[in-house]
Scaffold this active site. Structure first.
Site, mmCIF file in Angstrom:
data_model
loop_
_atom_site.group_PDB
_atom_site.id
_atom_site.type_symbol
_atom_site.label_atom_id
_atom_site.label_comp_id
_atom_site.label_asym_id
_atom_site.label_seq_id
_atom_site.Cartn_x
_atom_site.Cartn_y
_atom_site.Cartn_z
ATOM 1 N N ASN A 106 0.031 71.363 34.260
ATOM 2 C CA ASN A 106 -0.096 72.604 33.491
ATOM 3 C C ASN A 106 -0.879 72.382 32.210
ATOM 4 O O ASN A 106 -0.697 71.379 31.523
ATOM 5 C CB ASN A 106 1.293 73.161 33.150
ATOM 6 C CG ASN A 106 2.066 73.531 34.404
ATOM 7 O OD1 ASN A 106 1.466 73.640 35.476
ATOM 8 N ND2 ASN A 106 3.358 73.714 34.286
ATOM 9 N N HIS A 123 -4.291 67.571 33.605
ATOM 10 C CA HIS A 123 -5.409 68.522 33.759
ATOM 11 C C HIS A 123 -5.880 69.073 32.416
ATOM 12 O O HIS A 123 -6.562 70.100 32.375
ATOM 13 C CB HIS A 123 -5.004 69.672 34.693
ATOM 14 C CG HIS A 123 -4.908 69.261 36.136
ATOM 15 N ND1 HIS A 123 -4.359 70.053 37.119
ATOM 16 C CD2 HIS A 123 -5.302 68.114 36.767
ATOM 17 C CE1 HIS A 123 -4.420 69.423 38.288
ATOM 18 N NE2 HIS A 123 -4.974 68.245 38.098
ATOM 19 N N CYS A 150 -20.135 71.991 16.846
ATOM 20 C CA CYS A 150 -19.149 70.909 16.791
ATOM 21 C C CYS A 150 -19.030 70.412 15.356
ATOM 22 O O CYS A 150 -20.044 70.040 14.745
ATOM 23 C CB CYS A 150 -19.566 69.768 17.718
ATOM 24 S SG CYS A 150 -18.500 68.313 17.532
ATOM 25 N N ALA A 232 13.030 77.852 39.334
ATOM 26 C CA ALA A 232 13.137 76.596 38.576
ATOM 27 C C ALA A 232 14.172 76.670 37.449
ATOM 28 O O ALA A 232 14.820 75.667 37.141
ATOM 29 C CB ALA A 232 11.767 76.229 38.003
HETATM 30 P P1 OAD Z 1 0.060 76.754 42.396
HETATM 31 O O1 OAD Z 1 -0.124 78.170 42.003
HETATM 32 O O2 OAD Z 1 -0.851 76.201 43.424
HETATM 33 O O3 OAD Z 1 1.551 76.534 42.930
HETATM 34 C C1 OAD Z 1 2.652 77.035 42.232
HETATM 35 C C2 OAD Z 1 3.906 76.697 43.005
HETATM 36 O O4 OAD Z 1 5.010 77.127 42.233
HETATM 37 C C3 OAD Z 1 4.021 77.383 44.363
HETATM 38 O O5 OAD Z 1 4.343 76.412 45.347
HETATM 39 C C4 OAD Z 1 5.175 78.397 44.175
HETATM 40 O O6 OAD Z 1 5.971 78.527 45.341
HETATM 41 C C5 OAD Z 1 5.968 77.727 43.075
HETATM 42 N N1 OAD Z 1 6.751 78.655 42.233
HETATM 43 C C6 OAD Z 1 6.426 79.918 41.843
HETATM 44 N N2 OAD Z 1 7.383 80.422 41.046
HETATM 45 C C7 OAD Z 1 8.337 79.481 40.937
HETATM 46 C C8 OAD Z 1 9.596 79.407 40.248
HETATM 47 N N3 OAD Z 1 10.060 80.417 39.502
HETATM 48 N N4 OAD Z 1 10.328 78.257 40.374
HETATM 49 C C9 OAD Z 1 9.868 77.224 41.126
HETATM 50 N N5 OAD Z 1 8.701 77.241 41.785
HETATM 51 C C10 OAD Z 1 7.942 78.345 41.697
HETATM 52 O O7 OAD Z 1 0.029 75.892 41.047
HETATM 53 P P2 OAD Z 1 -0.162 74.321 40.882
HETATM 54 O O8 OAD Z 1 0.405 73.590 42.036
HETATM 55 O O9 OAD Z 1 0.293 73.970 39.523
HETATM 56 O O10 OAD Z 1 -5.829 73.030 38.244
HETATM 57 O O11 OAD Z 1 -1.737 74.191 40.938
HETATM 58 C C11 OAD Z 1 -2.324 72.934 40.791
HETATM 59 C C12 OAD Z 1 -3.641 73.054 40.069
HETATM 60 O O12 OAD Z 1 -4.467 74.022 40.723
HETATM 61 C C13 OAD Z 1 -3.558 73.582 38.643
HETATM 62 O O13 OAD Z 1 -3.247 72.577 37.705
HETATM 63 C C14 OAD Z 1 -4.917 74.129 38.404
HETATM 64 C C15 OAD Z 1 -5.110 74.845 39.718
HETATM 65 O O14 OAD Z 1 -6.405 75.078 40.122
HETATM 66 C C16 OAD Z 1 -6.899 73.167 37.460
HETATM 67 O O15 OAD Z 1 -7.190 74.205 36.907
HETATM 68 C C17 OAD Z 1 -7.696 71.910 37.339
#
Ligand code: OAD
Length: 248
Positions: A106, A123, A150, A232
């Site tokens: 995050n 990230h 800058c 969560a």
């Molecule tokens: P995603 O949006 O891909 O996944 C979020 C996850 O959180 C999903 O599996 C949901 O089921 C889960 N979720 C949603 N609400 C929830 C809750 N209340 N409690 C528990 N789980 C919940 O997000 P990330 O996996 O963080 O990268 O994405 C990874 C990366 O992709 C990010 O860091 C970003 C993105 O592109 C960059 O920008 C470089």
């Protein structure tokens, strides 16, 4: 909430085992921030190729800065605050007897505001900017203009969000690899497990002998030894309570 199979799985865990926690956007969902890949997620509203790659920044810096300026404002909304899951991980860090590392994908600052210390933002961070010319990194909480200068090297138009874009190398990979190699327990919280290299941490931890658990709203299909499913703010405090009371 901790079912018998999960209890059995964690029975073998040493109280001083290394603990690595990986978080994703799901942990901040109940604080009011969007995830990326849920139905109402950020990548359902905007194509990542248009805002989250070095090529997009070279092509249309106004669009890219505008996207991150809006996200920075969202994180700074007074209604957006750390939730019970962020708080529980602070407690886990303070009370766990073995080595601990929190790795987050995050770019919000909710883990920081909650009080996490052993924390790596792999990230990058929305509330920081960096200069593409001299690599200076500064804290920043306003709107970044495309022609900003800058303060260190004086270059114009080189300041960018301190965010790892697709195609760029995530940060702190060496430290993370080291922690994973000594982990007895790996927790993957609120991440879809679709973006590498973070998506490979589970297999890496497991190959080193760690117990791997997924904490999410639903099963993601990743190969974990066990899981805990639900919001969560409920699952993470329960699991932390269990780990600190029953394992330690
Ligand atoms: P995603 O949006 O891909 O996944 C979020 C996850 O959180 C999903 O599996 C949901 O089921 C889960 N979720 C949603 N609400 C929830 C809750 N209340 N409690 C528990 N789980 C919940 O997000 P990330 O996996 O963080 O990268 O994405 C990874 C990366 O992709 C990010 O860091 C970003 C993105 O592109 C960059 O920008 C470089």
């Amino acid at each position: 909430m901790i079912d018998p199979s999960l209890k059995r799985l964690l029975q073998g865990l040493r109280p001083d085992a290394g603990l690595v926690v990986l978080t994703g956007a799901g942990i901040s969902r109940e604080s009011g921030l969007h995830t990326f890949r849920d139905a109402d997620g950020i990548w359902a509203q905007v194509r990542l190729e248009e805002v989250a790659t070095p090529q997009a920044f070279a092509r249309d810096p106004t669009r890219v800065q505008g996207f991150y300026n809006a996200r920075r404002r969202a994180v700074l909304d007074p209604a957006v605050q750390p939730n019970a899951a962020h708080d529980a991980l602070v407690r886990l860090e303070r009370e766990w007897r073995g080595p601990f590392l929190l790795v987050t994908q995050n770019v919000d600052d909710l883990h920081d505001r909650a009080g996490s210390q052993k924390l790596l933002h792999m990230h990058g961070e929305l509330l920081k900017i960096c200069c593409a010319a001299c690599t200076r990194i500064d804290r920043f909480d306003g709107d970044l203009a495309t022609d900003a200068i800058c303060p260190d090297c004086g270059a114009r138009g080189t300041l960018r969000p301190h965010i790892v874009w697709f195609g760029e190398m995530p940060l702190f990979m060496e430290e993370i690899g080291e922690a994973l190699s000594g982990a007895g327990l790996f927790l993957s919280i609120g991440t879809s497990g679709t973006v590498y290299p973070a998506a490979g941490f589970t297999a890496e931890a497991r190959s080193n002998g760690a117990i791997t658990l997924e904490i999410n709203m639903e099963e993601t299909g990743g190969r974990f030894d066990g899981g805990l499913y639900g919001p969560a703010t409920q699952t993470v405090p329960s699991l932390v309570e269990f780990l600190l009371k029953e394992v330690q």
